[in-house]
Design a protein around this motif. Sequence first.
Motif, PDB file in Angstrom:
ATOM      1  N   ALA A   2     -28.433 -50.098 -23.846  1.00  0.00           N
ATOM      2  CA  ALA A   2     -29.594 -49.715 -24.657  1.00  0.00           C
ATOM      3  C   ALA A   2     -29.143 -49.329 -26.064  1.00  0.00           C
ATOM      4  O   ALA A   2     -28.203 -48.556 -26.238  1.00  0.00           O
ATOM      5  CB  ALA A   2     -30.330 -48.552 -24.010  1.00  0.00           C
ATOM      6  N   VAL A   3     -29.814 -49.869 -27.062  1.00  0.00           N
ATOM      7  CA  VAL A   3     -29.497 -49.563 -28.455  1.00  0.00           C
ATOM      8  C   VAL A   3     -30.433 -48.455 -28.933  1.00  0.00           C
ATOM      9  O   VAL A   3     -31.654 -48.579 -28.844  1.00  0.00           O
ATOM     10  CB  VAL A   3     -29.641 -50.812 -29.343  1.00  0.00           C
ATOM     11  CG1 VAL A   3     -29.364 -50.466 -30.802  1.00  0.00           C
ATOM     12  CG2 VAL A   3     -28.684 -51.905 -28.869  1.00  0.00           C
ATOM     13  N   ILE A   4     -29.851 -47.385 -29.436  1.00  0.00           N
ATOM     14  CA  ILE A   4     -30.606 -46.200 -29.841  1.00  0.00           C
ATOM     15  C   ILE A   4     -30.858 -46.248 -31.346  1.00  0.00           C
ATOM     16  O   ILE A   4     -29.937 -46.472 -32.138  1.00  0.00           O
ATOM     17  CB  ILE A   4     -29.838 -44.922 -29.460  1.00  0.00           C
ATOM     18  CG1 ILE A   4     -29.620 -44.872 -27.949  1.00  0.00           C
ATOM     19  CG2 ILE A   4     -30.579 -43.692 -29.943  1.00  0.00           C
ATOM     20  CD1 ILE A   4     -30.883 -44.962 -27.127  1.00  0.00           C
ATOM     21  N   ASP A   5     -32.121 -46.025 -31.726  1.00  0.00           N
ATOM     22  CA  ASP A   5     -32.493 -46.030 -33.140  1.00  0.00           C
ATOM     23  C   ASP A   5     -32.626 -44.626 -33.714  1.00  0.00           C
ATOM     24  O   ASP A   5     -32.455 -44.418 -34.916  1.00  0.00           O
ATOM     25  CB  ASP A   5     -33.830 -46.765 -33.331  1.00  0.00           C
ATOM     26  CG  ASP A   5     -33.772 -48.193 -32.812  1.00  0.00           C
ATOM     27  OD1 ASP A   5     -32.778 -48.874 -33.099  1.00  0.00           O
ATOM     28  OD2 ASP A   5     -34.716 -48.607 -32.109  1.00  0.00           O
ATOM     29  N   VAL A   6     -32.995 -43.662 -32.859  1.00  0.00           N
ATOM     30  CA  VAL A   6     -33.200 -42.279 -33.302  1.00  0.00           C
ATOM     31  C   VAL A   6     -32.461 -41.356 -32.349  1.00  0.00           C
ATOM     32  O   VAL A   6     -32.575 -41.493 -31.126  1.00  0.00           O
ATOM     33  CB  VAL A   6     -34.701 -41.910 -33.324  1.00  0.00           C
ATOM     34  CG1 VAL A   6     -34.877 -40.460 -33.755  1.00  0.00           C
ATOM     35  CG2 VAL A   6     -35.472 -42.841 -34.245  1.00  0.00           C
ATOM     36  N   LEU A   7     -31.710 -40.425 -32.908  1.00  0.00           N
ATOM     37  CA  LEU A   7     -30.924 -39.496 -32.100  1.00  0.00           C
ATOM     38  C   LEU A   7     -31.161 -38.087 -32.613  1.00  0.00           C
ATOM     39  O   LEU A   7     -31.014 -37.815 -33.811  1.00  0.00           O
ATOM     40  CB  LEU A   7     -29.441 -39.859 -32.190  1.00  0.00           C
ATOM     41  CG  LEU A   7     -28.487 -39.296 -31.142  1.00  0.00           C
ATOM     42  CD1 LEU A   7     -28.900 -39.713 -29.738  1.00  0.00           C
ATOM     43  CD2 LEU A   7     -27.064 -39.770 -31.422  1.00  0.00           C
ATOM     44  N   ALA A  61     -32.591 -39.418 -27.150  1.00  0.00           N
ATOM     45  CA  ALA A  61     -32.198 -40.723 -27.674  1.00  0.00           C
ATOM     46  C   ALA A  61     -33.386 -41.671 -27.585  1.00  0.00           C
ATOM     47  O   ALA A  61     -33.860 -41.984 -26.486  1.00  0.00           O
ATOM     48  CB  ALA A  61     -31.009 -41.275 -26.882  1.00  0.00           C
ATOM     49  N   GLY A  62     -33.879 -42.116 -28.737  1.00  0.00           N
ATOM     50  CA  GLY A  62     -35.039 -42.991 -28.779  1.00  0.00           C
ATOM     51  C   GLY A  62     -34.654 -44.410 -29.140  1.00  0.00           C
ATOM     52  O   GLY A  62     -33.901 -44.641 -30.092  1.00  0.00           O
ATOM     53  N   GLY A  63     -35.156 -45.362 -28.369  1.00  0.00           N
ATOM     54  CA  GLY A  63     -34.930 -46.773 -28.638  1.00  0.00           C
ATOM     55  C   GLY A  63     -36.224 -47.546 -28.537  1.00  0.00           C
ATOM     56  O   GLY A  63     -37.301 -46.973 -28.321  1.00  0.00           O
ATOM     57  N   ALA A  64     -36.130 -48.854 -28.673  1.00  0.00           N
ATOM     58  CA  ALA A  64     -37.330 -49.690 -28.622  1.00  0.00           C
ATOM     59  C   ALA A  64     -38.012 -49.627 -27.267  1.00  0.00           C
ATOM     60  O   ALA A  64     -39.218 -49.860 -27.153  1.00  0.00           O
ATOM     61  CB  ALA A  64     -36.957 -51.135 -28.960  1.00  0.00           C
ATOM     62  N   GLY A 124     -34.563 -41.043 -16.672  1.00  0.00           N
ATOM     63  CA  GLY A 124     -35.273 -42.304 -16.847  1.00  0.00           C
ATOM     64  C   GLY A 124     -35.996 -42.341 -18.180  1.00  0.00           C
ATOM     65  O   GLY A 124     -36.003 -41.378 -18.950  1.00  0.00           O
ATOM     66  N   LEU A 125     -36.609 -43.460 -18.456  1.00  0.00           N
ATOM     67  CA  LEU A 125     -37.296 -43.634 -19.727  1.00  0.00           C
ATOM     68  C   LEU A 125     -38.610 -42.873 -19.743  1.00  0.00           C
ATOM     69  O   LEU A 125     -39.298 -42.764 -18.741  1.00  0.00           O
ATOM     70  CB  LEU A 125     -37.576 -45.117 -19.975  1.00  0.00           C
ATOM     71  CG  LEU A 125     -36.353 -45.991 -20.247  1.00  0.00           C
ATOM     72  CD1 LEU A 125     -36.781 -47.436 -20.375  1.00  0.00           C
ATOM     73  CD2 LEU A 125     -35.667 -45.541 -21.517  1.00  0.00           C
ATOM     74  N   MET A 126     -38.948 -42.343 -20.910  1.00  0.00           N
ATOM     75  CA  MET A 126     -40.252 -41.733 -21.138  1.00  0.00           C
ATOM     76  C   MET A 126     -40.970 -42.592 -22.165  1.00  0.00           C
ATOM     77  O   MET A 126     -40.568 -42.640 -23.330  1.00  0.00           O
ATOM     78  CB  MET A 126     -40.098 -40.304 -21.650  1.00  0.00           C
ATOM     79  CG  MET A 126     -39.374 -39.391 -20.676  1.00  0.00           C
ATOM     80  SD  MET A 126     -39.059 -37.758 -21.361  1.00  0.00           S
ATOM     81  CE  MET A 126     -40.711 -37.160 -21.572  1.00  0.00           C
ATOM     82  N   PRO A 127     -41.997 -43.338 -21.757  1.00  0.00           N
ATOM     83  CA  PRO A 127     -42.636 -44.281 -22.682  1.00  0.00           C
ATOM     84  C   PRO A 127     -43.356 -43.562 -23.816  1.00  0.00           C
ATOM     85  O   PRO A 127     -43.719 -42.412 -23.696  1.00  0.00           O
ATOM     86  CB  PRO A 127     -43.622 -45.021 -21.783  1.00  0.00           C
ATOM     87  CG  PRO A 127     -43.887 -44.091 -20.652  1.00  0.00           C
ATOM     88  CD  PRO A 127     -42.628 -43.313 -20.440  1.00  0.00           C
TER      89      PRO A 127
END
Length: 444
Positions: free
Chosen positions: A391-396, A411-414, A441-444
């Motif tokens: 997973a590529v993270i854009d916001v940390l 960690a926020g990604g697409a 897990g992911l939080m949409p």
Amino acid sequence: MMITKNAMKTNLYSKSPSLLMAFCIVTVLSVVLAGCTNPPSVPFTSPANGATEVAVNTAIQIGFSTAMDPSSTTDSANWSVQTNLDGVVSAVGVLNEAARVLTITPDLPFSQGVVVTVIISDRVKTAVFIPIDEIQIQFTTEGAGADPGDFETGDDEFSIIQLLPALGTRSVPLRPSVTASFDLPYQTSSVSGSVLVHGTRTGFRNPQFAFPGESGGLSDALQLLIPGNSPELHPGEWMQIVYSSDLVSQIQQDEDEPRFLDPFVARFRAHLGHATGGLGPQEPLLAGGTDALLFADLGEFLPYSGLEMLLIGTDGQLSLLRSGLTGEASSWTVQSQLQLDSAPTAAVLVDIDADSRTEAVIACSDGTLRIIGVVGHELVEDPDPIDLSGAVIDVLEWAELNGDGIPDLLAGGADGLRIIRQVTTFDLDTFEFITTFSITGLMP
């Protein structure tokens, strides 16, 4: 007639065999019970502390090294199960036939993607009524985590509608004042203990409160101040304010109970003051090279030397700069440089290991997080990156989410938001405490 002490003992025991037997029994019991006065050990828990992707319908098992008292061990008042999303979970406890394994079965399955905390208090006792040492385990359930609707204000809640200064402001005074406004009047008597303030360098604070427009013990605004008799924030320090659900509202018409505050966390950063010294540099800094910069921030990487500047280029080159006064402005010189083997995509500065020194956490395009610290005066990369499975993270960003005093990473990604927590476990093979990173897990 002279009689020795040994003769007296011989005659006494020979005439009273029961005394001799009693003496032997007491001696044996003393030896046996000497080993029973220590709290039992816990050879295993299921799930293990720090486990991830745990089934939502799991039962919790705690193994003990000795037989336990059924009454105190199965009494739900002596242990608790709670999650970071749903709060306290109702459950039933049962001991196995050997009285050495406690099984706690929740009444309902856990939610997906939640962190479960299980605490077994020292009110639980062994079969000979020796209190245990408190046990705490945490694990994360499988699944995608919270739905957007989980964060909507409930019918029994009220909420913060405005903060001054605005949430996330990065230049508040070193002794800030923060005012929260609510959509319902709250009871001022409930404020004590319901608002927690923590500085990343100065620790937990005892704030002073004011109640603008208070009337009859009610107000719709709450002002928080750092009093003059306590230390001010350090330049660049982050301050976190937790408004908890212990704050209660005025009882509304046609309602019998007050509403609880929808919990809210606010973060602010103290201004950096004169970090560049005097009027600042007369010319733009070129220490980062000619490639574009991805990130630049100030942190306390080196001991007792104030703040240093970390520059991260889009090519993955890191430069640590120190300032020194020269004439009417300041100059910055490169202290150390480091080249990453993968292009960076996001970064944040945080004292990740609580050693009072700043580290850089950097997300890279290969789906990893790199932790960079300083050893001596040189930038050093931790040899074990955190694997985000590509997973590529854009916001940390970072925050202290669960009250344990240890920073957590956001960690926020697409594809959504990941929460990365530090979990400490005890390795029975090496007898060492090991800290690892647990990813929800992911939080949409």
